[in-house]
Design a protein around this motif. Structure first.
Motif, PDB file in Angstrom:
ATOM      1  N   GLU A  45       0.846  -1.195   0.000  1.00  0.00           N
ATOM      2  CA  GLU A  45       0.000   0.000   0.000  1.00  0.00           C
ATOM      3  C   GLU A  45       0.884   1.249   0.000  1.00  0.00           C
ATOM      4  OE1 GLU A  45      -3.306   0.219  -0.052  1.00  0.00           O
ATOM      5  OE2 GLU A  45      -3.732  -1.933   0.068  1.00  0.00           O
ATOM      6  N   PHE A  46       0.399   2.309  -0.630  1.00  0.00           N
ATOM      7  CA  PHE A  46       1.127   3.575  -0.628  1.00  0.00           C
ATOM      8  C   PHE A  46       0.925   4.279   0.706  1.00  0.00           C
ATOM      9  CE2 PHE A  46       1.149   8.220  -1.378  1.00  0.00           C
ATOM     10  CZ  PHE A  46       2.489   8.352  -1.714  1.00  0.00           C
ATOM     11  N   HIS A  47       2.042   4.618   1.371  1.00  0.00           N
ATOM     12  CA  HIS A  47       1.995   5.338   2.643  1.00  0.00           C
ATOM     13  C   HIS A  47       2.748   6.654   2.469  1.00  0.00           C
ATOM     14  CE1 HIS A  47       0.248   2.050   4.973  1.00  0.00           C
ATOM     15  NE2 HIS A  47       1.075   1.227   4.353  1.00  0.00           N
ATOM     16  N   PRO A  48       2.030   7.774   2.375  1.00  0.00           N
ATOM     17  CA  PRO A  48       2.680   9.053   2.070  1.00  0.00           C
ATOM     18  C   PRO A  48       3.713   9.510   3.095  1.00  0.00           C
ATOM     19  CG  PRO A  48       0.369   9.359   2.712  1.00  0.00           C
ATOM     20  CD  PRO A  48       0.575   7.896   2.506  1.00  0.00           C
ATOM     21  N   GLN A  49       3.604   9.000   4.340  1.00  0.00           N
ATOM     22  CA  GLN A  49       4.592   9.409   5.331  1.00  0.00           C
ATOM     23  C   GLN A  49       5.937   8.717   5.128  1.00  0.00           C
ATOM     24  OE1 GLN A  49       1.904   7.541   5.811  1.00  0.00           O
ATOM     25  NE2 GLN A  49       1.905   6.479   7.785  1.00  0.00           N
ATOM     26  N   TYR A  50       5.932   7.632   4.332  1.00  0.00           N
ATOM     27  CA  TYR A  50       7.168   6.882   4.090  1.00  0.00           C
ATOM     28  C   TYR A  50       7.568   6.825   2.618  1.00  0.00           C
ATOM     29  CZ  TYR A  50       6.622   5.156   8.865  1.00  0.00           C
ATOM     30  OH  TYR A  50       6.493   5.068  10.229  1.00  0.00           O
ATOM     31  N   MET A  51       6.691   7.233   1.721  1.00  0.00           N
ATOM     32  CA  MET A  51       6.945   7.075   0.285  1.00  0.00           C
ATOM     33  C   MET A  51       6.627   8.336  -0.498  1.00  0.00           C
ATOM     34  SD  MET A  51       5.032   3.403  -0.302  1.00  0.00           S
ATOM     35  CE  MET A  51       5.119   2.086   0.915  1.00  0.00           C
ATOM     36  N   ASP A  52       7.378   8.521  -1.590  1.00  0.00           N
ATOM     37  CA  ASP A  52       7.098   9.557  -2.579  1.00  0.00           C
ATOM     38  C   ASP A  52       6.911   8.877  -3.930  1.00  0.00           C
ATOM     39  OD1 ASP A  52       6.925  12.109  -1.512  1.00  0.00           O
ATOM     40  OD2 ASP A  52       9.103  12.399  -1.463  1.00  0.00           O
ATOM     41  N   SER A  53       5.896   9.282  -4.662  1.00  0.00           N
ATOM     42  CA  SER A  53       5.672   8.739  -6.001  1.00  0.00           C
ATOM     43  C   SER A  53       6.562   9.476  -7.006  1.00  0.00           C
ATOM     44  CB  SER A  53       4.202   8.893  -6.400  1.00  0.00           C
ATOM     45  OG  SER A  53       4.024   8.582  -7.770  1.00  0.00           O
ATOM     46  N   VAL A  54       7.279   8.714  -7.850  1.00  0.00           N
ATOM     47  CA  VAL A  54       8.124   9.357  -8.860  1.00  0.00           C
ATOM     48  C   VAL A  54       7.270   9.956  -9.978  1.00  0.00           C
ATOM     49  CG1 VAL A  54      10.167   7.965  -8.398  1.00  0.00           C
ATOM     50  CG2 VAL A  54       8.473   7.132 -10.054  1.00  0.00           C
ATOM     51  N   VAL A  55       6.080   9.418 -10.165  1.00  0.00           N
ATOM     52  CA  VAL A  55       5.152   9.952 -11.158  1.00  0.00           C
ATOM     53  C   VAL A  55       4.197  10.914 -10.449  1.00  0.00           C
ATOM     54  CG1 VAL A  55       3.345   9.414 -12.831  1.00  0.00           C
ATOM     55  CG2 VAL A  55       5.297   7.877 -12.573  1.00  0.00           C
ATOM     56  N   LYS A  56       4.108  12.127 -10.954  1.00  0.00           N
ATOM     57  CA  LYS A  56       3.246  13.124 -10.329  1.00  0.00           C
ATOM     58  C   LYS A  56       1.827  13.024 -10.884  1.00  0.00           C
ATOM     59  CE  LYS A  56       6.756  14.313  -8.040  1.00  0.00           C
ATOM     60  NZ  LYS A  56       6.869  13.718  -6.685  1.00  0.00           N
ATOM     61  N   PHE A  57       0.870  13.066  -9.977  1.00  0.00           N
ATOM     62  CA  PHE A  57      -0.542  12.967 -10.358  1.00  0.00           C
ATOM     63  C   PHE A  57      -1.162  14.356 -10.405  1.00  0.00           C
ATOM     64  CE2 PHE A  57       0.571   8.877  -8.561  1.00  0.00           C
ATOM     65  CZ  PHE A  57      -0.066   7.968  -9.404  1.00  0.00           C
ATOM     66  N   SER A  58      -2.228  14.487 -11.182  1.00  0.00           N
ATOM     67  CA  SER A  58      -2.909  15.784 -11.285  1.00  0.00           C
ATOM     68  C   SER A  58      -3.458  16.178  -9.919  1.00  0.00           C
ATOM     69  CB  SER A  58      -4.049  15.706 -12.308  1.00  0.00           C
ATOM     70  OG  SER A  58      -4.979  14.700 -11.942  1.00  0.00           O
ATOM     71  N   GLY A  59      -3.296  17.430  -9.602  1.00  0.00           N
ATOM     72  CA  GLY A  59      -3.746  17.917  -8.307  1.00  0.00           C
ATOM     73  C   GLY A  59      -2.720  17.701  -7.210  1.00  0.00           C
ATOM     74  N   GLY A  60      -1.654  16.982  -7.531  1.00  0.00           N
ATOM     75  CA  GLY A  60      -0.581  16.777  -6.559  1.00  0.00           C
ATOM     76  C   GLY A  60      -0.869  15.722  -5.511  1.00  0.00           C
ATOM     77  N   ARG A  61      -1.985  15.009  -5.635  1.00  0.00           N
ATOM     78  CA  ARG A  61      -2.350  13.990  -4.652  1.00  0.00           C
ATOM     79  C   ARG A  61      -2.416  12.633  -5.320  1.00  0.00           C
ATOM     80  NH1 ARG A  61      -5.428  15.875   0.230  1.00  0.00           N
ATOM     81  NH2 ARG A  61      -5.901  13.671   0.357  1.00  0.00           N
TER      82      ARG A  61
END
Length: 246
Positions: A197-213
């Protein structure tokens, strides 16, 4: 990690350009990288022959491959190049020595340093990691010969654009390692697993999504670079390539 990321992106970009010029099947290369990543993941052994990476995102798979190779052994004081136990036998002195080396080397040109001391610890690290990342068949396909491999195996360091870009990555990782081992306690390294699962406190996505989220339902397709937990509780996030949960 910012310097590591920028140097890694630069080397990856050059390598990908060389692959295109040599008429590599980039999609097949990415599938091979994904298969290797899947085979080393203790939780996710299944692998599809269909790539999860879109064609214009191949750079992330290649960067993941480079990162996995160059960070291997980061948890050991010498990247397992020898059996040194200095950090255990005299930890305070070892931490001081690491910081002194970090401070002295930070502004050095790695090419100039290796021209003077080709077989220093950093030089041996560069040789080991270059040979791990650049397979002989890869080098021959990209350059038409094995001249750089031969030089590295002989304990020398080529003065080529390609090797110079590699040295940029090697230096930033070496400096990060020195800095990590100068801290008490040393940071602990972690890596996201495929399918996690994606956990924003531990991970950054290399692909940027619209809206930044990052939208709901995204999981880790593969790790791109490791993260670190510091002794004070701070986290340097791992970088990941995300895909939609299937």
């Amino acid at each position: 990690m910012v310097q590591v990321r920028e140097a890694s992106k630069s080397f990856t970009s050059l390598l990908l350009s060389l692959m295109h010029n040599a008429h590599w099947d980039i999609t097949a290369a990415v599938r091979s990288i994904e298969a290797a990543t899947a085979s080393t993941d203790k939780y996710h052994h299944t692998y599809s022959t269909t790539s999860i990476v879109s064609a214009h995102h191949a750079k992330y798979a290649l960067e993941s491959y480079i990162s996995r190779k160059i960070f291997q052994g980061f948890d050991h004081e010498t990247f397992y190049m020898d059996g040194s136990l200095s950090s255990l036998l005299n930890p305070d002195q070892f931490r001081r020595d690491c910081f002194t080396q970090y401070r002295d080397m930070k502004s050095m040109d790695p090419t100039e340093l290796l021209g003077i001391l080709p077989t220093c610890h950093f030089g041996k690290f560069c040789s080991k990691k270059y040979l791990a990342i650049v397979h002989p068949k890869m080098e021959e396909s990209l350059f038409g010969n094995l001249e750089q491999h031969s030089q590295v195996q002989a304990g020398n360091h080529p003065r080529s654009e390609f090797y110079n870009e590699f040295l940029g990555v090697a230096k930033t990782v070496w400096l990060l390692h020195l800095l990590a081992f100068s801290l008490n306690p040393a940071p602990s390294q972690f890596e996201a697993s495929r399918g996690a699962e994606f956990h924003p406190q531990y991970m950054d996505s290399v692909v940027k999504f619209s809206g930044g989220r990052v939208p709901a339902g995204q999981v880790v397709g593969f790790p791109v670079s490791p993260g670190f937990k510091l002794g004070n509780g701070s986290v340097i996030k791992a970088r990941v390539y995300l895909i939609a949960r299937t």
